[in-house]
Design a protein around this motif. Structure first.
Motif, PDB file in Angstrom:
ATOM      1  N   PRO A  39     -13.610   3.744  32.765  1.00 47.95           N
ATOM      2  CA  PRO A  39     -12.918   2.483  33.075  1.00 47.95           C
ATOM      3  C   PRO A  39     -13.584   1.271  32.423  1.00 47.95           C
ATOM      4  O   PRO A  39     -14.795   1.098  32.508  1.00 47.95           O
ATOM      5  N   ARG A  40     -12.776   0.463  31.765  1.00 51.82           N
ATOM      6  CA  ARG A  40     -13.268  -0.848  31.313  1.00 51.82           C
ATOM      7  C   ARG A  40     -13.183  -1.842  32.463  1.00 51.82           C
ATOM      8  O   ARG A  40     -14.025  -2.716  32.614  1.00 51.82           O
ATOM      9  N   LYS A  41     -12.143  -1.682  33.262  1.00 52.27           N
ATOM     10  CA  LYS A  41     -11.978  -2.458  34.489  1.00 52.27           C
ATOM     11  C   LYS A  41     -11.725  -1.470  35.619  1.00 52.27           C
ATOM     12  O   LYS A  41     -11.111  -0.436  35.425  1.00 52.27           O
ATOM     13  N   GLY A  42     -12.169  -1.811  36.810  1.00 51.30           N
ATOM     14  CA  GLY A  42     -12.063  -0.867  37.917  1.00 51.30           C
ATOM     15  C   GLY A  42     -13.254   0.078  37.932  1.00 51.30           C
ATOM     16  O   GLY A  42     -14.205  -0.073  37.157  1.00 51.30           O
ATOM     17  N   LYS A  43     -13.192   1.093  38.790  1.00 53.62           N
ATOM     18  CA  LYS A  43     -14.342   1.979  38.994  1.00 53.62           C
ATOM     19  C   LYS A  43     -14.023   3.465  38.852  1.00 53.62           C
ATOM     20  O   LYS A  43     -14.935   4.283  38.918  1.00 53.62           O
ATOM     21  N   ASN A  44     -12.765   3.796  38.668  1.00 57.37           N
ATOM     22  CA  ASN A  44     -12.381   5.199  38.650  1.00 57.37           C
ATOM     23  C   ASN A  44     -12.285   5.763  37.234  1.00 57.37           C
ATOM     24  O   ASN A  44     -11.986   5.038  36.283  1.00 57.37           O
ATOM     25  N   ILE A  45     -12.546   7.071  37.105  1.00 58.48           N
ATOM     26  CA  ILE A  45     -12.461   7.773  35.825  1.00 58.48           C
ATOM     27  C   ILE A  45     -11.142   8.538  35.771  1.00 58.48           C
ATOM     28  O   ILE A  45     -10.786   9.230  36.727  1.00 58.48           O
ATOM     29  N   ARG A  46     -10.443   8.419  34.650  1.00 58.82           N
ATOM     30  CA  ARG A  46      -9.231   9.217  34.465  1.00 58.82           C
ATOM     31  C   ARG A  46      -9.577  10.462  33.662  1.00 58.82           C
ATOM     32  O   ARG A  46     -10.335  10.392  32.702  1.00 58.82           O
TER      33      ARG A  46
END
Length: 217
Positions: free
Chosen positions: A185-192
């Motif tokens: 993530p560039r913004k936020g905290k979760n990984i896709r």
């Protein structure tokens, strides 16, 4: 007048209980220490706390003997010195959001490798979890190599060093029979995560809980 006061007291007690539970969780959670865990990577910073650029310098210097990372390290050093890059790569450095990405085209125009980094502040206020990630795309499809995937490091705020943390200990290990492609993530905290297996592909989201990740339901 008595009922609103009782309600306010109840809300306050609930809030205090939640804060207490969070503190207990922070005190009881511990990252594993491995038997052969002797490598400590020094992270140098010019300010009171390290930035994503400092983590990138430390981790790339540590990994520069490996294929592909040697090229990223060389171009990262040149980028910081404001010199032309040698491998036709392109950096995005977002210090505010704690994110770095590097895109390097291969010999053929249909071959591109992507490197990215970010970090998370841990809930105990004592550590940071740092991640570097590599993707390799050929002819429009992601493919695997020995340097593709995520590498995690645990940074100690007091010691100013970081060490390797295994994916299985923070909820990011995926079946080796699948091709798992990670997007930090560039913004936020979760990984896709984009996963391919037996001709099918699907996406999942790894949610950050302050210490590790869990699959979003």
């Amino acid at each position: 007048m008595k009922r609103p006061q009782a309600k306010t007291c109840s809300v306050l007690m609930t809030f205090v209980a939640l804060v207490w539970m969070q503190k207990v969780a922070a005190q009881t959670f511990e990252y594993p220490i491995y038997e052969d865990d002797s490598v400590r990577i020094e992270v140098k910073s010019h300010g009171t706390r390290p930035t994503i650029a400092d983590f990138a310098t430390a981790s790339l210097n540590h990994s520069k003997e490996l294929e592909f990372f040697d090229k990223v390290y060389e171009d990262w050093m040149r980028y910081q010195q404001k010199k032309p890059l040698r491998h036709h790569g392109h950096f995005i450095v977002d210090v505010k959001n704690g994110f770095i990405s590097y895109e390097m085209p291969g010999v053929d125009s249909n071959d591109t490798t992507y490197f990215e980094m970010c970090f998370w502040n841990c809930a105990d206020a004592k550590h940071k979890l740092v991640c570097s990630n590599v993707r390799w795309k050929v002819d429009g499809d992601y493919v695997w190599s020995e340097y593709v995937g995520c590498r995690f490091y645990l940074y100690d705020n007091d010691k100013k060093t970081m060490r390797v943390i295994l994916p299985e200990d923070i909820g990011t290990l995926y079946d080796g029979n699948c091709l798992s492609v990670f997007f930090l993530p560039r913004k936020g905290k979760n990984i896709r995560v984009s996963i391919a297996s037996e001709g099918e592909r699907w996406d999942e989201v790894l949610e950050w809980d302050g210490y590790k990740f869990k699959t979003k339901e």
